[in-house]
Design an enzyme around this catalytic site. Structure first.
Site, PDB file in Angstrom:
ATOM      1  N   ARG A 154      -9.210 -10.399   4.262  1.00  0.00           N
ATOM      2  CA  ARG A 154     -10.646 -10.571   4.078  1.00  0.00           C
ATOM      3  C   ARG A 154     -10.963 -11.464   2.875  1.00  0.00           C
ATOM      4  O   ARG A 154     -11.721 -12.428   2.975  1.00  0.00           O
ATOM      5  CB  ARG A 154     -11.318  -9.207   3.884  1.00  0.00           C
ATOM      6  CG  ARG A 154     -11.407  -8.379   5.142  1.00  0.00           C
ATOM      7  CD  ARG A 154     -12.044  -7.030   4.831  1.00  0.00           C
ATOM      8  NE  ARG A 154     -11.249  -6.312   3.822  1.00  0.00           N
ATOM      9  CZ  ARG A 154     -10.205  -5.549   4.102  1.00  0.00           C
ATOM     10  NH1 ARG A 154      -9.828  -5.408   5.353  1.00  0.00           N
ATOM     11  NH2 ARG A 154      -9.523  -4.937   3.152  1.00  0.00           N
ATOM     12  N   ILE A 155     -10.379 -11.142   1.719  1.00  0.00           N
ATOM     13  CA  ILE A 155     -10.705 -11.889   0.506  1.00  0.00           C
ATOM     14  C   ILE A 155     -10.109 -13.288   0.569  1.00  0.00           C
ATOM     15  O   ILE A 155     -10.763 -14.275   0.203  1.00  0.00           O
ATOM     16  CB  ILE A 155     -10.229 -11.134  -0.741  1.00  0.00           C
ATOM     17  CG1 ILE A 155     -10.964  -9.784  -0.844  1.00  0.00           C
ATOM     18  CG2 ILE A 155     -10.459 -11.956  -2.001  1.00  0.00           C
ATOM     19  CD1 ILE A 155     -10.443  -8.872  -1.934  1.00  0.00           C
ATOM     20  N   ASP A 174       1.032 -16.619   5.496  1.00  0.00           N
ATOM     21  CA  ASP A 174       0.728 -15.260   5.950  1.00  0.00           C
ATOM     22  C   ASP A 174       1.461 -15.038   7.263  1.00  0.00           C
ATOM     23  O   ASP A 174       1.050 -15.554   8.305  1.00  0.00           O
ATOM     24  CB  ASP A 174      -0.780 -15.063   6.148  1.00  0.00           C
ATOM     25  CG  ASP A 174      -1.147 -13.601   6.414  1.00  0.00           C
ATOM     26  OD1 ASP A 174      -0.327 -12.888   7.039  1.00  0.00           O
ATOM     27  OD2 ASP A 174      -2.242 -13.168   6.011  1.00  0.00           O
ATOM     28  N   ALA A 234      -5.356 -10.134  -7.132  1.00  0.00           N
ATOM     29  CA  ALA A 234      -5.025  -9.182  -6.063  1.00  0.00           C
ATOM     30  C   ALA A 234      -4.517  -7.873  -6.640  1.00  0.00           C
ATOM     31  O   ALA A 234      -5.263  -6.893  -6.730  1.00  0.00           O
ATOM     32  CB  ALA A 234      -4.002  -9.795  -5.117  1.00  0.00           C
ATOM     33  N   ASP A 259      -6.455 -11.419 -13.232  1.00  0.00           N
ATOM     34  CA  ASP A 259      -7.446 -10.341 -13.327  1.00  0.00           C
ATOM     35  C   ASP A 259      -6.781  -8.970 -13.195  1.00  0.00           C
ATOM     36  O   ASP A 259      -7.420  -7.952 -13.384  1.00  0.00           O
ATOM     37  CB  ASP A 259      -8.509 -10.505 -12.229  1.00  0.00           C
ATOM     38  CG  ASP A 259      -9.655  -9.514 -12.360  1.00  0.00           C
ATOM     39  OD1 ASP A 259     -10.205  -9.384 -13.470  1.00  0.00           O
ATOM     40  OD2 ASP A 259      -9.991  -8.857 -11.352  1.00  0.00           O
ATOM     41  N   GLU A 264      -2.223  -1.488 -16.735  1.00  0.00           N
ATOM     42  CA  GLU A 264      -3.644  -1.600 -17.055  1.00  0.00           C
ATOM     43  C   GLU A 264      -4.105  -0.322 -17.752  1.00  0.00           C
ATOM     44  O   GLU A 264      -3.796   0.774 -17.266  1.00  0.00           O
ATOM     45  CB  GLU A 264      -4.460  -1.845 -15.782  1.00  0.00           C
ATOM     46  CG  GLU A 264      -4.124  -3.183 -15.114  1.00  0.00           C
ATOM     47  CD  GLU A 264      -4.989  -3.465 -13.887  1.00  0.00           C
ATOM     48  OE1 GLU A 264      -5.947  -2.701 -13.622  1.00  0.00           O
ATOM     49  OE2 GLU A 264      -4.706  -4.459 -13.190  1.00  0.00           O
ATOM     50  N   HIS A 283      -9.685  -6.875 -14.830  1.00  0.00           N
ATOM     51  CA  HIS A 283      -9.813  -6.324 -13.477  1.00  0.00           C
ATOM     52  C   HIS A 283     -11.283  -6.262 -13.056  1.00  0.00           C
ATOM     53  O   HIS A 283     -11.853  -5.191 -12.801  1.00  0.00           O
ATOM     54  CB  HIS A 283      -9.176  -4.936 -13.386  1.00  0.00           C
ATOM     55  CG  HIS A 283      -8.721  -4.585 -11.997  1.00  0.00           C
ATOM     56  ND1 HIS A 283      -7.603  -3.843 -11.742  1.00  0.00           N
ATOM     57  CD2 HIS A 283      -9.245  -4.889 -10.780  1.00  0.00           C
ATOM     58  CE1 HIS A 283      -7.450  -3.693 -10.435  1.00  0.00           C
ATOM     59  NE2 HIS A 283      -8.437  -4.315  -9.826  1.00  0.00           N
ATOM     60  N   GLY A 285     -12.639  -7.810 -10.316  1.00  0.00           N
ATOM     61  CA  GLY A 285     -12.860  -8.209  -8.929  1.00  0.00           C
ATOM     62  C   GLY A 285     -14.050  -7.555  -8.263  1.00  0.00           C
ATOM     63  O   GLY A 285     -14.805  -8.195  -7.532  1.00  0.00           O
ATOM     64  N   ALA A 286     -14.238  -6.267  -8.508  1.00  0.00           N
ATOM     65  CA  ALA A 286     -15.347  -5.540  -7.873  1.00  0.00           C
ATOM     66  C   ALA A 286     -16.460  -5.224  -8.858  1.00  0.00           C
ATOM     67  O   ALA A 286     -17.345  -4.417  -8.565  1.00  0.00           O
ATOM     68  CB  ALA A 286     -14.825  -4.247  -7.260  1.00  0.00           C
TER      69      ALA A 286
END
Length: 534
Positions: A154-155, A174, A234, A259, A264, A283, A285-286
């Site tokens: 998706r990303i 992929d 990712a 990221d 972490e 981090h 991303g969201a």
């Protein structure tokens, strides 16, 4: 239902996005507002569902504190903080919210790409320090350059679309991407080595698995252009961090942006902090208002569907089926579990193989259906509280039970039909059932080659007896002596003089003592009691 499902939200999540639960009378939502240890224990002891982000760890210790837990939801994509294997063993589904942060994550990748390509971070720091040396920050225009994408999920595909809008060529590695889908997305499929060699920018979009851990190491970095940029938003661990530091220090690649990290938060003494031409973000991303609302809404809908409708189509650790497909096959799933239960009770001994044949369904239903059937098969072995649709195939695998499936031709007598054969160390059991009429009434229609018609409900006594006069009378008398009322008595035989099979539906549960007395009769070869639930 009178009792509400208790949903514990352990980490900070958008309350607006949780409206599917907070505004539904079937749910009580408990949100962690800086709980102390006692409050956490109290909430977890009541929890039917647990929602987390990346902070809370879900492991064996968590399960000990949550005896009623039925489902765990991750408001995001990665489940690194959730021990999925342990939850699978316990039969607890794990769901995530993979779509909610897709755009936010893709936009962050583009932001990181520009930050490195145009040296934005270093230029900003320079100006803040009073410098104005523009020549130090000559950047790279991305128009006409090649973006190498590793992982076209998706990303990855969203990043590709944005890069294409900026005039970039897009190539991809992929192994699961079809040629047709690649053409549709305007992606050129290449081997990993070629993507690394030709990419002016290489962006990673794969999950962290044993096969992807460290997939970008020293040899891969050496294969990249010296002018190339590497981006990883990712999962930490995909890139060998020490090798990346060396590649940046020696100029093997021009720049990078991370990221995500192996550890972490990033340790204070990490060599990454001092590496040149490297942008680091914590981090993010969201980390947008929109993404937080979307992932909260996505996970709330998943929890609601699972608890109210039994829809596990979002589960990461269960055979997938849901929505209209679930409604269509729900009666057959129930029958499969009951047929499996009959087989498990009759097929005592070490289980070796189970073969499930089905008519009236599509092939993609076979695996979920086999999970439902195996839950029934294993219930007499491990107990109904310890096995369900989620963990049945896992338990079968750990016990060395071989499970296979097959499609049968459609039948005119049953819209949907299922046969299950169980091979143990000492015998083979075969049970078949079908759904009758427009109302899809479930019936067991065959037991070990005996044609019979029995409702799989309540308590069923199954006898194998000699084909001699008086057996039915003796059985009826013994049941009456124990206060057990017969609802239905069906006895069949294959040929005169051969052993008969009887299926006796009774109104009360039958205990071990009564079965022992029946088995003691010289005319009865075998007696079993089967208790159906639901």
């Amino acid at each position: 239902m009178s009792e509400k499902f208790v949903v514990v939200v352990a980490d900070k999540i958008s309350t607006v996005g949780l409206s599917a639960l907070t505004e539904d009378e079937h749910f009580e939502v408990l949100t962690n507002n800086d709980w102390g240890p006692d409050e956490i224990r109290e909430a977890m002891s009541r929890a039917h569902a647990l929602i987390v982000r990346s902070t809370t760890k879900v492991n064996r210790e968590t399960l000990l504190a949550a005896p009623n837990l039925r489902i765990v939801g991750r408001a995001g994509v990665g489940v690194d903080n959730i021990d999925v294997g342990v939850l699978t063993e316990r039969g607890i589904p794990v769901i995530n919210a993979p779509a909610g942060n897709t755009v936010s994550a893709a936009e962050l990748v583009m932001a990181l790409l520009f930050a490195v390509a145009r040296k934005v971070v270093w230029a900003d720091a320079s100006v803040r320090n009073g410098d104005w040396t523009r020549s130090r920050f000559k950047g790279m225009e991305i128009r006409g350059k090649t973006l190498g994408i590793i992982g076209a999920g998706r990303i990855g595909t969203e990043v590709a679309r944005r890069a294409q809008a900026f005039g970039m060529r897009t190539i991809v590695y992929d192994p699961y991407l079809s040629e047709e889908k690649a053409d549709e997305l305007e992606l050129k499929r290449l081997p990993l080595r070629d993507v690394l060699a030709h990419g002016d920018v290489v962006s990673l979009h794969v999950p962290l698995t044993p096969s992807t851990e460290g997939m970008i190491a020293a040899s891969e970095l050496a294969n990249m252009k010296s002018t190339a940029i590497l981006i990883n938003a990712a999962r930490g661990g995909i890139v060998d961090e020490a090798a990346l530091v060396t590649a940046l220090e020696t100029g093997k690649i021009a720049g990078a942006a991370l990221d995500v990290y192996c550890r972490e938060p990033l340790p204070g003494d990490s060599p990454l902090r001092a590496a040149p031409n490297l942008v680091l973000t914590p981090h993010l991303g969201a980390a947008t208002t929109e993404a937080q609302k979307f992932v909260a809404a996505e996970i709330a809908e998943g929890i609601r569907a699972a608890l109210l409708e039994g829809d596990l189509s979002r589960a990461l650790n269960a055979p997938v089926i849901g929505g209209e497909d679930l409604e269509h096959v729900r009666p057959l799933f129930s029958l499969a579990g009951k047929i499996g239960h009959v087989s498990g009770v009759l097929g005592r001994g070490g289980m070796r193989r189970v073969h499930i044949s089905v008519a009236g369904v599509d092939e993609e239903i076979l695996r979920p259906l086999s999970a439902a059937a195996m839950a029934g098969v294993l219930t007499p072995v491990v107990g109904g509280r310890n096995v369900n649709y989620v963990n049945a195939l896992h338990i079968a695998g750990t016990r060395g039970i071989e499970v296979s499936t097959a499609l049968l031709p459609e039948r005119v007598d049953y819209p949907q039909y299922l046969e299950l054969s169980l091979e143990t160390g000492s015998r083979k059991v075969s049970i078949a059932g079908g759904l009758l009429g427009d109302q899809l009434h479930p019936r067991i229609v065959e037991m070990d080659g005996y044609q019979i018609s029995v409702k799989p409900e309540g308590c069923l006594i199954v006898l194998r007896n000699k084909d001699v006069p008086g057996v039915i009378g003796k059985v009826g008398t013994l049941l009456a002596a124990h206060g057990v009322n017969i609802a239905e008595y069906r006895q069949v035989r294959k040929a005169e003089g051969e052993p008969a099979l009887a299926a006796i539906s009774v109104d009360e549960s039958v205990g071990y003592g009564l079965i022992t007395e029946l088995s003691a009769d010289d005319d009865i070869i075998e007696a079993r009691a089967i208790h159906f639930s639901g």
